[in-house]
Design a protein around this motif. Structure first.
Motif, PDB file in Angstrom:
ATOM      1  N   ASP A 180      -0.427  -5.867  -6.594  1.00  0.00           N
ATOM      2  CA  ASP A 180      -0.808  -6.663  -5.428  1.00  0.00           C
ATOM      3  C   ASP A 180      -0.527  -8.140  -5.677  1.00  0.00           C
ATOM      4  O   ASP A 180      -0.910  -8.691  -6.714  1.00  0.00           O
ATOM      5  N   TYR A 197      -4.918 -12.027   0.120  1.00  0.00           N
ATOM      6  CA  TYR A 197      -3.690 -11.236   0.050  1.00  0.00           C
ATOM      7  C   TYR A 197      -2.735 -11.715   1.151  1.00  0.00           C
ATOM      8  O   TYR A 197      -2.963 -11.432   2.331  1.00  0.00           O
ATOM      9  N   THR A 199       0.185 -10.709   2.037  1.00  0.00           N
ATOM     10  CA  THR A 199       0.894  -9.646   2.748  1.00  0.00           C
ATOM     11  C   THR A 199       0.022  -8.967   3.792  1.00  0.00           C
ATOM     12  O   THR A 199       0.521  -8.186   4.607  1.00  0.00           O
ATOM     13  N   ASN A 200      -1.271  -9.260   3.801  1.00  0.00           N
ATOM     14  CA  ASN A 200      -2.180  -8.679   4.786  1.00  0.00           C
ATOM     15  C   ASN A 200      -2.517  -9.663   5.898  1.00  0.00           C
ATOM     16  O   ASN A 200      -3.467  -9.453   6.646  1.00  0.00           O
ATOM     17  N   ASN A 214       6.621  -7.150  -2.841  1.00  0.00           N
ATOM     18  CA  ASN A 214       5.571  -6.320  -3.428  1.00  0.00           C
ATOM     19  C   ASN A 214       4.867  -5.437  -2.413  1.00  0.00           C
ATOM     20  O   ASN A 214       4.071  -4.569  -2.796  1.00  0.00           O
ATOM     21  N   GLY A 215       5.158  -5.626  -1.136  1.00  0.00           N
ATOM     22  CA  GLY A 215       4.582  -4.763  -0.108  1.00  0.00           C
ATOM     23  C   GLY A 215       3.136  -5.108   0.214  1.00  0.00           C
ATOM     24  O   GLY A 215       2.529  -5.999  -0.376  1.00  0.00           O
ATOM     25  N   VAL A 216       2.584  -4.371   1.177  1.00  0.00           N
ATOM     26  CA  VAL A 216       1.204  -4.579   1.597  1.00  0.00           C
ATOM     27  C   VAL A 216       0.262  -4.316   0.430  1.00  0.00           C
ATOM     28  O   VAL A 216       0.410  -3.337  -0.293  1.00  0.00           O
ATOM     29  N   ALA A 217      -0.682  -5.208   0.241  1.00  0.00           N
ATOM     30  CA  ALA A 217      -1.612  -5.077  -0.886  1.00  0.00           C
ATOM     31  C   ALA A 217      -2.449  -3.814  -0.760  1.00  0.00           C
ATOM     32  O   ALA A 217      -2.947  -3.480   0.318  1.00  0.00           O
ATOM     33  N   ARG A 218      -2.596  -3.129  -1.883  1.00  0.00           N
ATOM     34  CA  ARG A 218      -3.463  -1.943  -1.940  1.00  0.00           C
ATOM     35  C   ARG A 218      -4.871  -2.300  -2.388  1.00  0.00           C
ATOM     36  O   ARG A 218      -5.736  -1.449  -2.494  1.00  0.00           O
ATOM     37  N   GLU A 219      -5.087  -3.593  -2.639  1.00  0.00           N
ATOM     38  CA  GLU A 219      -6.399  -4.131  -2.955  1.00  0.00           C
ATOM     39  C   GLU A 219      -7.009  -3.479  -4.193  1.00  0.00           C
ATOM     40  O   GLU A 219      -8.152  -3.022  -4.188  1.00  0.00           O
ATOM     41  N   PHE A 220      -6.223  -3.504  -5.270  1.00  0.00           N
ATOM     42  CA  PHE A 220      -6.722  -3.016  -6.546  1.00  0.00           C
ATOM     43  C   PHE A 220      -7.901  -3.892  -6.999  1.00  0.00           C
ATOM     44  O   PHE A 220      -7.820  -5.123  -6.923  1.00  0.00           O
ATOM     45  N   GLU A 251      -2.394  -2.181 -11.015  1.00  0.00           N
ATOM     46  CA  GLU A 251      -3.295  -1.096 -10.602  1.00  0.00           C
ATOM     47  C   GLU A 251      -4.522  -1.003 -11.505  1.00  0.00           C
ATOM     48  O   GLU A 251      -5.608  -0.625 -11.066  1.00  0.00           O
TER      49      GLU A 251
END
Length: 286
Positions: A180, A197, A199-200, A214-220, A251
């Motif tokens: 992220d 973030y 990307t959000n 890196n794409g949309v954050a997965r909020e690790f 991650e």
């Protein structure tokens, strides 16, 4: 007792890519809060540093031009306080920043330094680099091409060759980190720290759109207090008090800084940040 007279230096528009309004806004808010504290603030544009003698008691500045930074350093050498330090602004140029962070064991991507007229493809292959980021070593990013993602050493070679054509002699190559992307803003020594973030946010807080790699954050999950401590330590190493930057959260929650900037726009949090920036300047000059 009357407060000191301060010189405030705005950032030149060419050093605010896609953020001219945001940089102007945080500067104006800082001036407002300093004046509310009783300071007299004389405002200047960045080129004034190169053409005028400033005789105010102290200086706060968003300047980044190389000649302007030299002028700030000369003011400091003459005994007046400057925030951020001209030496600190210089330390935030890419190669100096990367070398200082790595030398002080700040969590950072694996990095190498490449002369743009060298056999970069072979060097990258020897170092085991595949996808990576190519960044101009001599300055901050002011054009989209100054920070470019390369999918393999051959593509990296082409990007580095373009740097050479543009007269950029060195490039910093960072390994690409998966995770992220987190942006942060801070004011050292005040407790102010803000992260989010990008990307959000629907592309609202970006210069060149590189955040999308890196794409949309997965909020690790990660330790925010640890990130703030890492940033405060980095600010001390680089000699900047008003700062911002980017990091990657893996991650497993490991945080590594990928960029650190002197006095960014604070665009998503400027109303919150401005009083702390004014407090920081006041604490240093008084």
């Amino acid at each position: 007792m009357s407060r000191k007279v301060l010189a405030g230096i705005r950032r030149g528009n060419e050093f605010s890519p896609n953020h001219i309004g945001n940089d102007a806004a945080i500067f104006a808010l800082t001036v407002k809060h300093l004046r509310s504290k009783g300071y007299t603030v004389n405002e200047y544009i960045e080129t004034d540093l190169q053409t005028r003698m400033l005789d105010e008691d102290a200086v706060f500045s968003m300047a980044r031009d190389i000649k302007s930074v030299r002028a700030l350093k000369a003011i400091e050498d003459g005994g007046r306080m400057v925030v951020n330090s001209g030496y600190g602004v210089e330390n935030c140029t890419r190669e100096k920043m990367t070398r200082l962070l790595l030398a002080n064991d700040i969590a950072h991507p694996r990095s190498i330094f490449v002369a743009t007229d060298s056999d970069a493809e072979t060097m990258l292959a020897d170092e085991g680099f595949n996808d990576c980021w190519i960044k101009r070593g001599d300055f901050h990013a002011i054009h989209r091409e100054d920070v470019t993602y390369a999918r393999n050493p051959e593509e990296a070679k082409s990007i580095i060759r373009e740097f050479a054509i543009r007269g950029i002699e060195t490039a910093v190559v960072n390994e690409h980190l998966v995770g992220d992307l987190v942006k942060f803003y801070g004011v050292a020594g005040t407790g102010f720290f803000y992260w989010f973030y990008p990307t959000n946010c629907g592309g609202q807080h970006t210069k060149f759109g590189n955040e999308q790699i890196n794409g949309v954050a997965r909020e690790f999950p990660f330790d925010v207090a640890h990130l703030q401590q890492l940033c405060e330590r980095s600010a001390n190493i680089l000699n900047v008090r008003i700062y911002g930057g980017d990091c990657i959260v893996a991650e497993n929650g490991v945080v590594r800084l990928i960029d650190f900037n002197d006095w960014p726009s604070f665009a998503p949090c400027r109303d919150l940040a401005a009083p702390y920036i004014a407090d920081c300047i006041s604490d240093i000059i008084d």
